[in-house]
Design a protein around this motif. Structure first.
Motif, PDB file in Angstrom:
ATOM      1  N   VAL A 188       0.832  -1.204   0.000  1.00  0.00           N
ATOM      2  CA  VAL A 188       0.000   0.000   0.000  1.00  0.00           C
ATOM      3  C   VAL A 188       0.869   1.257   0.000  1.00  0.00           C
ATOM      4  O   VAL A 188       0.650   2.181  -0.782  1.00  0.00           O
ATOM      5  N   LEU A 189       1.887   1.301   0.850  1.00  0.00           N
ATOM      6  CA  LEU A 189       2.659   2.518   1.069  1.00  0.00           C
ATOM      7  C   LEU A 189       3.379   3.009  -0.185  1.00  0.00           C
ATOM      8  O   LEU A 189       3.629   4.220  -0.318  1.00  0.00           O
ATOM      9  N   GLU A 190       3.708   2.108  -1.107  1.00  0.00           N
ATOM     10  CA  GLU A 190       4.387   2.535  -2.334  1.00  0.00           C
ATOM     11  C   GLU A 190       3.456   3.330  -3.256  1.00  0.00           C
ATOM     12  O   GLU A 190       3.909   3.950  -4.216  1.00  0.00           O
ATOM     13  N   HIS A 191       2.150   3.341  -2.932  1.00  0.00           N
ATOM     14  CA  HIS A 191       1.175   4.107  -3.709  1.00  0.00           C
ATOM     15  C   HIS A 191       0.933   5.501  -3.119  1.00  0.00           C
ATOM     16  O   HIS A 191       0.282   6.326  -3.755  1.00  0.00           O
ATOM     17  N   ILE A 192       1.426   5.743  -1.909  1.00  0.00           N
ATOM     18  CA  ILE A 192       1.053   6.935  -1.139  1.00  0.00           C
ATOM     19  C   ILE A 192       2.126   8.016  -1.238  1.00  0.00           C
ATOM     20  O   ILE A 192       3.263   7.805  -0.791  1.00  0.00           O
ATOM     21  N   ASP A 204      10.524  10.364  -7.167  1.00  0.00           N
ATOM     22  CA  ASP A 204      10.626  11.581  -7.964  1.00  0.00           C
ATOM     23  C   ASP A 204       9.212  12.002  -8.345  1.00  0.00           C
ATOM     24  O   ASP A 204       8.573  11.388  -9.209  1.00  0.00           O
ATOM     25  N   ASP A 205       8.690  13.046  -7.678  1.00  0.00           N
ATOM     26  CA  ASP A 205       7.312  13.488  -7.887  1.00  0.00           C
ATOM     27  C   ASP A 205       7.067  14.044  -9.288  1.00  0.00           C
ATOM     28  O   ASP A 205       5.912  14.164  -9.712  1.00  0.00           O
ATOM     29  N   SER A 206       8.146  14.367  -9.998  1.00  0.00           N
ATOM     30  CA  SER A 206       7.972  14.930 -11.332  1.00  0.00           C
ATOM     31  C   SER A 206       7.602  13.869 -12.365  1.00  0.00           C
ATOM     32  O   SER A 206       7.165  14.191 -13.471  1.00  0.00           O
ATOM     33  N   ILE A 207       7.763  12.604 -12.020  1.00  0.00           N
ATOM     34  CA  ILE A 207       7.422  11.518 -12.936  1.00  0.00           C
ATOM     35  C   ILE A 207       5.939  11.208 -12.781  1.00  0.00           C
ATOM     36  O   ILE A 207       5.504  10.608 -11.795  1.00  0.00           O
ATOM     37  N   THR A 208       5.142  11.640 -13.746  1.00  0.00           N
ATOM     38  CA  THR A 208       3.699  11.467 -13.669  1.00  0.00           C
ATOM     39  C   THR A 208       3.144  10.594 -14.796  1.00  0.00           C
ATOM     40  O   THR A 208       2.015  10.098 -14.680  1.00  0.00           O
ATOM     41  N   ASP A 209       3.910  10.410 -15.853  1.00  0.00           N
ATOM     42  CA  ASP A 209       3.467   9.572 -16.958  1.00  0.00           C
ATOM     43  C   ASP A 209       3.385   8.105 -16.513  1.00  0.00           C
ATOM     44  O   ASP A 209       4.323   7.576 -15.910  1.00  0.00           O
ATOM     45  N   GLU A 236       6.080   5.769 -17.854  1.00  0.00           N
ATOM     46  CA  GLU A 236       7.382   6.061 -17.252  1.00  0.00           C
ATOM     47  C   GLU A 236       7.432   5.567 -15.812  1.00  0.00           C
ATOM     48  O   GLU A 236       8.445   5.039 -15.359  1.00  0.00           O
ATOM     49  N   ARG A 237       6.318   5.739 -15.097  1.00  0.00           N
ATOM     50  CA  ARG A 237       6.249   5.231 -13.727  1.00  0.00           C
ATOM     51  C   ARG A 237       6.397   3.711 -13.693  1.00  0.00           C
ATOM     52  O   ARG A 237       7.107   3.158 -12.846  1.00  0.00           O
ATOM     53  N   ALA A 238       5.718   3.032 -14.603  1.00  0.00           N
ATOM     54  CA  ALA A 238       5.815   1.578 -14.658  1.00  0.00           C
ATOM     55  C   ALA A 238       7.244   1.140 -14.944  1.00  0.00           C
ATOM     56  O   ALA A 238       7.737   0.169 -14.363  1.00  0.00           O
ATOM     57  N   LYS A 239       7.925   1.880 -15.811  1.00  0.00           N
ATOM     58  CA  LYS A 239       9.303   1.551 -16.172  1.00  0.00           C
ATOM     59  C   LYS A 239      10.253   1.759 -15.004  1.00  0.00           C
ATOM     60  O   LYS A 239      11.146   0.939 -14.751  1.00  0.00           O
ATOM     61  N   ILE A 240      10.072   2.853 -14.270  1.00  0.00           N
ATOM     62  CA  ILE A 240      11.008   3.218 -13.203  1.00  0.00           C
ATOM     63  C   ILE A 240      10.632   2.609 -11.857  1.00  0.00           C
ATOM     64  O   ILE A 240      11.497   2.099 -11.128  1.00  0.00           O
ATOM     65  N   PHE A 241       9.337   2.632 -11.530  1.00  0.00           N
ATOM     66  CA  PHE A 241       8.893   2.187 -10.213  1.00  0.00           C
ATOM     67  C   PHE A 241       8.328   0.769 -10.203  1.00  0.00           C
ATOM     68  O   PHE A 241       8.023   0.232  -9.140  1.00  0.00           O
ATOM     69  N   ASP A 260       1.032   2.845 -10.938  1.00  0.00           N
ATOM     70  CA  ASP A 260       0.487   3.623  -9.824  1.00  0.00           C
ATOM     71  C   ASP A 260       1.396   3.618  -8.592  1.00  0.00           C
ATOM     72  O   ASP A 260       0.970   3.973  -7.501  1.00  0.00           O
ATOM     73  N   HIS A 261       2.655   3.253  -8.767  1.00  0.00           N
ATOM     74  CA  HIS A 261       3.644   3.364  -7.690  1.00  0.00           C
ATOM     75  C   HIS A 261       4.340   4.716  -7.780  1.00  0.00           C
ATOM     76  O   HIS A 261       4.503   5.266  -8.870  1.00  0.00           O
ATOM     77  N   VAL A 262       4.744   5.235  -6.616  1.00  0.00           N
ATOM     78  CA  VAL A 262       5.401   6.551  -6.600  1.00  0.00           C
ATOM     79  C   VAL A 262       6.833   6.486  -6.078  1.00  0.00           C
ATOM     80  O   VAL A 262       7.505   7.503  -6.001  1.00  0.00           O
ATOM     81  N   ARG A 263       7.311   5.285  -5.731  1.00  0.00           N
ATOM     82  CA  ARG A 263       8.683   5.149  -5.238  1.00  0.00           C
ATOM     83  C   ARG A 263       9.136   3.691  -5.309  1.00  0.00           C
ATOM     84  O   ARG A 263       8.322   2.786  -5.447  1.00  0.00           O
ATOM     85  N   VAL A 264      10.455   3.535  -5.200  1.00  0.00           N
ATOM     86  CA  VAL A 264      11.058   2.213  -5.037  1.00  0.00           C
ATOM     87  C   VAL A 264      11.765   2.219  -3.685  1.00  0.00           C
ATOM     88  O   VAL A 264      12.728   2.970  -3.483  1.00  0.00           O
ATOM     89  N   TYR A 265      11.298   1.414  -2.749  1.00  0.00           N
ATOM     90  CA  TYR A 265      11.900   1.383  -1.421  1.00  0.00           C
ATOM     91  C   TYR A 265      13.222   0.615  -1.438  1.00  0.00           C
ATOM     92  O   TYR A 265      13.347  -0.435  -2.070  1.00  0.00           O
TER      93      TYR A 265
END
Length: 278
Positions: free
Chosen positions: A170-174, A210-215, A218-223, A227-232
Motif C-alpha cells: 500500500v505505502l508505495e502508492h502513497i 521523484d514526484d515529477s514523474i507522472t506519466d 514512465e512510472r511503470a518503467k522506473i517504479f 500507480d507506484h510513486v517510489r522504489v523502497y
C-alpha cells in the motif's frame, strides 16, 4: 497467456478486476488442477500457477484458487506458524513457552483480536472475516472489499485501537508515506503488531522517488507499476523506526526447506517487515 494477463492488469480498473475474478477463478482452478504446486492458504494443488505482473511478468506465481501471490502465501505461513493469529485461545505473555509463537492477545481480556486490514486481499478477506477470534475491519479508498472507505493519511479510527494492522503493498502508492506511517502508529495499540510489506529492492541502500514523474508508462518503467510513486530501499526499515516502530526484518523463507519454497511458489529471501508499538 502472459500477454493477455498483462493486458488485463493494465487496462481493467482494480475494483472491476476483483469482481470479475469471482467468476473466472473457479474455472481456472479446475482447468489447472494438478499435484506439482500447492497453495498453503487453501491446501489445493495445481500443475502450474499463473503468471502475474504489470510490467515484466513473473511465471508461476498467481494461485488459481485464492489468487494469492508469493508474498501472500509467505505471510499466511508466517502468521500460522509463528504467531497465535489463528488461535482462539488466549495465552498470557509475549511469547508462549510451549510453542514459541508470538502472542498477540491479552489473556486478561476475553475480547477478540482487533485487526485492521488495508486494501484487503481476496486470498485473506473471506477467511479472516469468518474467524470468530478476530474483530476484523477492512479499509481502502476504492476496494469493494473495504468496510470503511478511508484515506490512510487521515484515518477515522481512535488512537490505540487495533491489536494487529496488515498494510501490505500500500505505502508505495502513497505520496506522503511518512504521514501514512504516522497514522498506522497512532491507531495501533501499545504492544500491537503490524506487517507492512512493500515492493523493496534490498540491493538499494536508499529509497528512490521523484514526484515529477507522472506519466504512467514512465512510472511503470522506473517504479515497477504505473500507480507506484517510489522504489523502497533498505532504508525502509529506518523510515518505520523513525516513526516510533520497533522493526524486525524477518526472512521466514530461511526456516523453510528448498522443497517447501518450490512447492508453495515462494520468493526465497523475501523479507517480511514486522513492526511493534512499544
Amino acid at each position: 497467456m502472459k500477454k493477455l494477463f498483462k493486458l488485463v492488469l493494465n487496462f481493467i480498473p482494480r475494483p472491476l478486476l476483483i469482481r470479475l475474478s469471482y467468476v473466472v477463478r473457479p474455472v481456472m482452478a479446475l482447468f489447472l488442477k494438478g499435484s506439482k504446486f500447492t497453495d498453503p492458504i487453501d491446501g489445493k494443488s495445481f500443475k502450474t500457477f499463473l503468471p502475474y505482473g504489470y510490467g515484466k511478468q513473473r511465471n508461476n506465481v498467481l494461485s488459481p484458487s485464492t489468487l494469492s501471490l508469493e508474498r501472500h502465501r509467505l505471510l499466511w505461513l508466517y502468521l500460522k506458524n509463528e504467531t497465535d493469529f489463528f488461535q482462539p485461545e488466549l495465552v498470557s505473555g509475549s511469547i508462549s513457552n510451549v510453542d514459541k509463537r508470538i502472542i498477540l492477545r491479552d489473556a486478561e481480556t476475553s475480547s477478540a483480536l482487533k485487526v485492521l486490514h488495508f486494501a484487503p486481499e481476496q486470498a485473506f478477506f473471506n477467511r479472516f472475516k469468518k474467524m470468530d477470534n478476530l474483530d476484523y475491519v477492512t479499509t481502502d479508498l476504492n476496494s469493494p472489499l473495504a468496510d470503511v472507505k478511508a484515506d490512510i493519511c487521515n484515518l477515522p479510527f481512535n488512537d490505540n485501537e487495533f491489536d494487529v494492522i496488515l498494510c501490505n503493498h500500500v505505502l508505495e502508492h502513497i505520496p506522503n508515506d511518512k504521514k501514512a506511517m504516522s497514522e498506522l502508529f497512532r491507531v495501533m495499540k501499545p504492544n500491537g503488531m503490524g506487517i507492512f510489506q512493500v515492493p523493496q529492492d534490498l540491493n538499494r541502500e536508499t529509497t528512490f522517488e521523484d514526484d515529477s514523474i507522472t506519466d504512467k508508462k514512465e512510472r511503470a518503467k522506473i517504479f515497477g507499476q504505473y500507480d507506484h510513486v517510489r522504489v523502497y530501499g533498505r532504508d525502509y526499515f529506518n523510515k518505520l523506526q523513525a516513526i516510533g516502530f520497533k522493526v524486525e526484518e524477518v526472512d521466514y523463507t530461511s526456516k523453510l526447506s528448498d522443497e517447501e519454497i518450490k512447492k508453495f511458489c515462494l520468493a526465497k529471501g523475501e523479507i517480511i517487515p514486522v513492526v511493534y508499538k512499544n
